[in-house]
Design a protein around this motif. Structure first.
Motif, PDB file in Angstrom:
ATOM      1  N   GLY A 313       0.782  -1.222   0.000  1.00 53.44           N
ATOM      2  CA  GLY A 313       0.000   0.000   0.000  1.00 53.44           C
ATOM      3  C   GLY A 313       0.817   1.277   0.000  1.00 53.44           C
ATOM      4  N   ASP A 314       2.128   1.184  -0.221  1.00 57.49           N
ATOM      5  CA  ASP A 314       2.982   2.371  -0.212  1.00 57.49           C
ATOM      6  C   ASP A 314       3.735   2.460  -1.536  1.00 57.49           C
ATOM      7  OD1 ASP A 314       4.649   4.486   0.255  1.00 57.49           O
ATOM      8  OD2 ASP A 314       5.621   3.638   2.021  1.00 57.49           O
ATOM      9  N   TYR A 315       3.159   3.194  -2.489  1.00 58.56           N
ATOM     10  CA  TYR A 315       3.766   3.350  -3.809  1.00 58.56           C
ATOM     11  C   TYR A 315       4.526   4.665  -3.964  1.00 58.56           C
ATOM     12  CZ  TYR A 315       1.147  -0.695  -5.481  1.00 58.56           C
ATOM     13  OH  TYR A 315       0.657  -1.962  -5.658  1.00 58.56           O
ATOM     14  N   GLY A 316       4.370   5.572  -2.992  1.00 54.20           N
ATOM     15  CA  GLY A 316       5.050   6.853  -3.171  1.00 54.20           C
ATOM     16  C   GLY A 316       5.126   7.699  -1.921  1.00 54.20           C
ATOM     17  N   GLY A 317       4.797   7.161  -0.764  1.00 50.98           N
ATOM     18  CA  GLY A 317       4.853   7.953   0.447  1.00 50.98           C
ATOM     19  C   GLY A 317       3.531   8.642   0.742  1.00 50.98           C
ATOM     20  N   ILE A 318       3.518   9.422   1.823  1.00 50.48           N
ATOM     21  CA  ILE A 318       2.279  10.080   2.246  1.00 50.48           C
ATOM     22  C   ILE A 318       2.186  11.473   1.643  1.00 50.48           C
ATOM     23  CG2 ILE A 318       2.265   8.769   4.392  1.00 50.48           C
ATOM     24  CD1 ILE A 318       3.296  11.231   5.816  1.00 50.48           C
ATOM     25  N   ALA A 319       1.009  12.067   1.671  1.00 53.80           N
ATOM     26  CA  ALA A 319       0.788  13.408   1.135  1.00 53.80           C
ATOM     27  C   ALA A 319       1.668  14.411   1.874  1.00 53.80           C
ATOM     28  CB  ALA A 319      -0.684  13.798   1.279  1.00 53.80           C
ATOM     29  N   GLY A 320       2.325  15.288   1.128  1.00 50.65           N
ATOM     30  CA  GLY A 320       3.208  16.272   1.727  1.00 50.65           C
ATOM     31  C   GLY A 320       4.635  15.796   1.885  1.00 50.65           C
ATOM     32  N   TRP A 321       4.873  14.477   1.799  1.00 50.41           N
ATOM     33  CA  TRP A 321       6.226  13.948   1.880  1.00 50.41           C
ATOM     34  C   TRP A 321       6.353  12.722   0.977  1.00 50.41           C
ATOM     35  CZ3 TRP A 321      10.699  15.813   3.148  1.00 50.41           C
ATOM     36  CH2 TRP A 321      11.788  14.959   3.296  1.00 50.41           C
ATOM     37  N   PRO A 322       6.268  12.934  -0.329  1.00 48.10           N
ATOM     38  CA  PRO A 322       6.378  11.786  -1.239  1.00 48.10           C
ATOM     39  C   PRO A 322       7.825  11.302  -1.330  1.00 48.10           C
ATOM     40  CG  PRO A 322       6.189  13.821  -2.487  1.00 48.10           C
ATOM     41  CD  PRO A 322       6.077  14.202  -1.046  1.00 48.10           C
ATOM     42  N   ASP A 323       8.052  10.072  -0.913  1.00 51.36           N
ATOM     43  CA  ASP A 323       9.413   9.535  -0.930  1.00 51.36           C
ATOM     44  C   ASP A 323      10.027   9.538  -2.325  1.00 51.36           C
ATOM     45  OD1 ASP A 323       9.395   9.197   1.716  1.00 51.36           O
ATOM     46  OD2 ASP A 323       9.221   7.021   1.721  1.00 51.36           O
ATOM     47  N   ARG A 504       5.735  -0.960  -9.616  1.00 50.90           N
ATOM     48  CA  ARG A 504       4.932  -1.972  -8.924  1.00 50.90           C
ATOM     49  C   ARG A 504       5.768  -2.923  -8.060  1.00 50.90           C
ATOM     50  NH1 ARG A 504      -0.263  -3.210  -9.620  1.00 50.90           N
ATOM     51  NH2 ARG A 504      -1.477  -2.277 -11.309  1.00 50.90           N
ATOM     52  N   ASP A 505       7.116  -2.827  -8.145  1.00 47.49           N
ATOM     53  CA  ASP A 505       7.984  -3.839  -7.539  1.00 47.49           C
ATOM     54  C   ASP A 505       8.605  -3.371  -6.235  1.00 47.49           C
ATOM     55  OD1 ASP A 505       7.748  -5.843  -9.561  1.00 47.49           O
ATOM     56  OD2 ASP A 505       8.997  -4.585 -10.854  1.00 47.49           O
ATOM     57  N   ARG A 506       8.913  -4.351  -5.378  1.00 49.47           N
ATOM     58  CA  ARG A 506       9.675  -4.079  -4.154  1.00 49.47           C
ATOM     59  C   ARG A 506      11.153  -3.874  -4.500  1.00 49.47           C
ATOM     60  NH1 ARG A 506       6.921  -5.750   0.525  1.00 49.47           N
ATOM     61  NH2 ARG A 506       4.668  -5.708   0.098  1.00 49.47           N
ATOM     62  N   ALA A 507      11.923  -3.439  -3.499  1.00 51.25           N
ATOM     63  CA  ALA A 507      13.323  -3.066  -3.711  1.00 51.25           C
ATOM     64  C   ALA A 507      14.176  -4.223  -4.217  1.00 51.25           C
ATOM     65  CB  ALA A 507      13.916  -2.504  -2.423  1.00 51.25           C
ATOM     66  N   TYR A 508      13.791  -5.469  -3.927  1.00 49.78           N
ATOM     67  CA  TYR A 508      14.587  -6.619  -4.361  1.00 49.78           C
ATOM     68  C   TYR A 508      14.841  -6.586  -5.860  1.00 49.78           C
ATOM     69  CZ  TYR A 508      15.612 -11.455  -5.687  1.00 49.78           C
ATOM     70  OH  TYR A 508      16.174 -12.584  -6.238  1.00 49.78           O
ATOM     71  N   TRP A 509      13.842  -6.170  -6.634  1.00 42.02           N
ATOM     72  CA  TRP A 509      13.948  -6.218  -8.088  1.00 42.02           C
ATOM     73  C   TRP A 509      14.712  -5.031  -8.663  1.00 42.02           C
ATOM     74  CZ3 TRP A 509      13.036 -10.793  -9.879  1.00 42.02           C
ATOM     75  CH2 TRP A 509      12.114 -11.615  -9.229  1.00 42.02           C
ATOM     76  N   LEU A 510      15.126  -4.067  -7.823  1.00 41.61           N
ATOM     77  CA  LEU A 510      15.936  -2.951  -8.305  1.00 41.61           C
ATOM     78  C   LEU A 510      17.362  -3.389  -8.613  1.00 41.61           C
ATOM     79  CD1 LEU A 510      14.858  -0.060  -5.896  1.00 41.61           C
ATOM     80  CD2 LEU A 510      13.854  -0.711  -8.090  1.00 41.61           C
ATOM     81  N   ASP A 511      17.789  -4.498  -8.081  1.00 35.71           N
ATOM     82  CA  ASP A 511      19.112  -5.036  -8.360  1.00 35.71           C
ATOM     83  C   ASP A 511      19.186  -5.415  -9.839  1.00 35.71           C
ATOM     84  OD1 ASP A 511      21.446  -6.527  -8.618  1.00 35.71           O
ATOM     85  OD2 ASP A 511      21.221  -7.513  -6.678  1.00 35.71           O
ATOM     86  N   PRO A 512      20.130  -4.848 -10.607  1.00 34.55           N
ATOM     87  CA  PRO A 512      20.217  -5.156 -12.043  1.00 34.55           C
ATOM     88  C   PRO A 512      20.440  -6.629 -12.348  1.00 34.55           C
ATOM     89  CG  PRO A 512      21.496  -3.202 -11.537  1.00 34.55           C
ATOM     90  CD  PRO A 512      21.092  -3.798 -10.220  1.00 34.55           C
ATOM     91  N   ALA A 513      20.925  -7.405 -11.364  1.00 38.23           N
ATOM     92  CA  ALA A 513      21.203  -8.821 -11.613  1.00 38.23           C
ATOM     93  C   ALA A 513      19.932  -9.661 -11.653  1.00 38.23           C
ATOM     94  CB  ALA A 513      22.145  -9.369 -10.541  1.00 38.23           C
ATOM     95  N   THR A 514      18.843  -9.189 -11.035  1.00 31.93           N
ATOM     96  CA  THR A 514      17.615  -9.981 -11.020  1.00 31.93           C
ATOM     97  C   THR A 514      17.046 -10.086 -12.420  1.00 31.93           C
ATOM     98  OG1 THR A 514      16.350  -7.988 -10.456  1.00 31.93           O
ATOM     99  CG2 THR A 514      17.067  -9.404  -8.639  1.00 31.93           C
ATOM    100  N   ARG A 515      16.374 -11.186 -12.692  1.00 27.82           N
ATOM    101  CA  ARG A 515      15.843 -11.415 -14.043  1.00 27.82           C
ATOM    102  C   ARG A 515      14.507 -12.137 -13.959  1.00 27.82           C
ATOM    103  NH1 ARG A 515      18.230 -16.458 -16.318  1.00 27.82           N
ATOM    104  NH2 ARG A 515      18.353 -15.369 -18.300  1.00 27.82           N
ATOM    105  N   ARG A 516      13.613 -11.748 -14.858  1.00 25.60           N
ATOM    106  CA  ARG A 516      12.295 -12.362 -14.956  1.00 25.60           C
ATOM    107  C   ARG A 516      11.948 -12.537 -16.425  1.00 25.60           C
ATOM    108  NH1 ARG A 516       9.133  -8.105 -11.165  1.00 25.60           N
ATOM    109  NH2 ARG A 516      10.766  -6.757 -12.021  1.00 25.60           N
ATOM    110  N   TYR A 517      10.836 -13.219 -16.704  1.00 23.96           N
ATOM    111  CA  TYR A 517      10.452 -13.403 -18.101  1.00 23.96           C
ATOM    112  C   TYR A 517       8.948 -13.232 -18.262  1.00 23.96           C
ATOM    113  CZ  TYR A 517       9.046 -18.175 -16.758  1.00 23.96           C
ATOM    114  OH  TYR A 517       8.449 -19.256 -16.164  1.00 23.96           O
ATOM    115  N   TYR A 518       8.556 -12.955 -19.509  1.00 26.84           N
ATOM    116  CA  TYR A 518       7.157 -12.705 -19.834  1.00 26.84           C
ATOM    117  C   TYR A 518       6.948 -13.070 -21.303  1.00 26.84           C
ATOM    118  CZ  TYR A 518       2.732 -10.360 -18.669  1.00 26.84           C
ATOM    119  OH  TYR A 518       1.423 -10.089 -18.350  1.00 26.84           O
TER     120      TYR A 518
END
Length: 547
Positions: A313-323, A504-518
């Motif tokens: 439920g946290d995609y960008g922080g709260i109003a007035g302090w968007p992370d 839409r992703d958690r921090a784990y997927w920010l690592d450039p080494a992670t890989r997925r397929y579609y």
């Protein structure tokens, strides 16, 4: 004294004449093979000796190639063992500074609609097949109609990354971009009529780089008022020779394309930021330095360095302090670039890469420019020996697994066919056109490999679902979903890798080494893309002094 001055002037004049002749000799040059003059105005062998280096393509950044450890070098908390570390080397290349934006893709759609109007039945599926899927924003338990209706077209989102584009559409956009950039370069060099790209009535005729190189007179429907020739050298009778541009001219750029997985990961990691001489000083978890996702700089301390989902439920922080300043995607260049100068190599949208997905990266077979997905093709040749140009009458359309119809060869392009025995006979580096299954390495994991047969009666490496689309006697499309419970995987030759975390992703997927397929013919609201281009010539633009 006067005599000495006169002698000095004569000596000086002689030196100038010698230098001038040497300069002329250097510019014209002589062949080290024959001693004949090169680029003689009277004729003979002509060669572009003045070529210096490849021009940086529009919107791109030069990435100097090198060696790096591809894959997960830290503990993998997800136990996702498809990204084991391997040592790889990539050649220098160029990559888009940002993801392809809605505005960039809208220009592509405008061009298609102008040159191949959908009102013409022959062209109807060209434009429709390129349209992004705007319905990817819909959710059964969410209200997202604003994005469904506005995200692609509204100028408020013009500089946001395009989404809803499948892998095949991204590939076609890259090919279109190649032709438009080279068309402009030829126009600026005097080989095409000025402003013809916007003033001429195309009627389905367009410029294609490969067609121009193989048969210049065939582009634009053979209109010689648009396709020009320039004088270069002289013929046997002393008259100027009118010639078209060629690869040897050095004007045309290599093709735009999707980056390989190795290139994308290398560019995202940007290890040059922690390099000392020929060694890397430590490891990197993200495209930026440090082990955390928040900035520690005083001006923006505590704010996120990428656009991603911080928690439930946290995609960008709260109003007035968007992370991170965004709840869905964000405008490109909203976050600091990495050490290569590339933006959003983590977060915002995940990105398609060229590779077909496999659970392993087979570095034992190759550790140089690694890429799985090669399908070697060649130009189709007519019986009279001329190249086969796609026309209005022989456009080939593909019906994708989801029912979408796409044109894969626009009019004006050179038709392509798979390489045959003429190219593969007695070769050791490749022996067939389609190499996507080469050394998959897991035959033992597929119990009935030899008994599984695809529609082409060939063994299937992976027991993935087989969905079918057919046309009945009333010309209606019949879609049949493979609902069997016996399938063991979703991996097949149409599964493509995508990299990087998204909004839409958690921090784990920010690592450039992670890989997925579609699946390559399906799209989402969190996968976009950017283009790459190979660099021709030296590895580095400026030679470094090495002690």
């Amino acid at each position: 004294m006067k005599i000495n001055k006169v002698l000095s002037l004569k000596v000086f004049a002689g030196l100038l004449l010698t230098l001038s002749l040497a300069s002329c000799s250097k510019s014209n040059g002589t062949s080290k093979a024959t001693g004949w003059k090169i680029n003689d105005n009277k004729g003979g062998f002509q060669y572009n000796a003045k070529y210096k280096k490849q021009a940086t393509p529009p919107g791109m950044i030069a990435i100097e190639g090198g060696s790096f450890t591809m894959g997960k070098v830290a503990d993998d908390i997800m136990h996702d063992w498809n990204n084991s570390p391997t040592q790889q080397h990539v050649q220098s290349f160029y990559m888009d500074e940002t993801e392809v934006t809605n505005m960039m893709y809208a220009e592509y759609l405008f061009w298609l609609k102008s040159v191949f109007p959908p009102s013409d039945e022959s062209y109807m599926h060209i434009y429709e097949g390129a349209l992004p899927d705007t319905l990817v924003w819909r959710n059964r338990l969410g209200y997202n109609e604003t994005m469904t209706n506005n995200y692609l077209r509204h100028p408020a989102y013009g500089q946001y990354p395009v989404v809803g584009v499948n892998w095949l559409q991204a590939e076609e956009f890259s090919k279109w971009r190649t032709d438009r950039v080279n068309e402009r370069l030829l126009e600026e060099s005097g080989y095409l009529k000025r402003d013809s790209k916007i003033t001429e009535d195309r009627d389905g005729q367009s410029f294609n780089t490969e067609a121009y190189l193989n048969s210049p007179s065939s582009v634009f429907g053979g209109d010689q008022d648009v396709v020009l020739r320039k004088e270069r050298g002289r013929g046997n009778e002393g008259e100027g020779r009118n010639v078209y541009a060629q690869r040897t001219t050095g004007i045309l750029l290599p093709e735009y394309r999707l980056p390989t997985e190795a290139e994308w990961e290398y560019a995202a990691m940007a290890m040059n930021g922690i390099r000392e001489y020929n060694l890397y000083k430590g490891k990197k978890k993200y495209p930026w330095n440090g082990q955390y996702t928040r900035s520690n700089k005083r001006a923006n301390r505590g704010q996120q360095l990428a656009n991603f989902k911080q928690g439930r439920g946290d995609y960008g922080g709260i109003a007035g302090w968007p992370d991170d300043g965004a709840d869905i995607t964000n405008q490109v260049k909203s976050y600091p670039p990495n050490d290569f100068g590339l933006y959003d190599m983590a977060g915002n949208v995940a990105e398609w890469v060229a590779d077909v997905y496999r659970p392993i990266v087979d570095d034992e077979a190759n550790d140089f420019n690694y890429y799985r997905g090669n399908m070697f093709m060649k130009n189709a040749i007519n019986p009279d020996g001329t190249i086969q140009i796609v026309s209005k009458e022989n456009i080939v359309y593909d019906t994708l697994s989801n029912g979408k119809i796409m044109a894969r060869n626009f009019p004006g392009k050179v038709a392509q066919v798979a390489v045959d025995d003429n190219e593969t006979y007695l070769r050791y580096n490749f022996n067939k056109s389609d190499n996507r299954d080469y050394r998959d390495g897991d035959l033992a994991s597929t119990r009935n490999y030899r008994n599984q047969e695809s529609e082409s009666n060939q063994p299937r490496m992976y027991d993935s679902p087989i969905h079918s689309i057919s046309v009945d006697s009333l010309n209606r499309m019949v879609k049949e979903i493979d609902r069997t419970t016996k399938r063991t995987t979703l991996v097949n030759n149409d599964a493509r890798v995508y990299k990087g975390g998204s909004w839409r992703d958690r921090a784990y997927w920010l690592d450039p080494a992670t890989r997925r397929y579609y699946p390559q013919d399906m799209a989402t609201d969190y996968i976009g893309f950017r283009c790459a281009m190979s660099k021709v010539g030296p590895k580095e633009n400026k030679r470094k002094v090495r002690g």
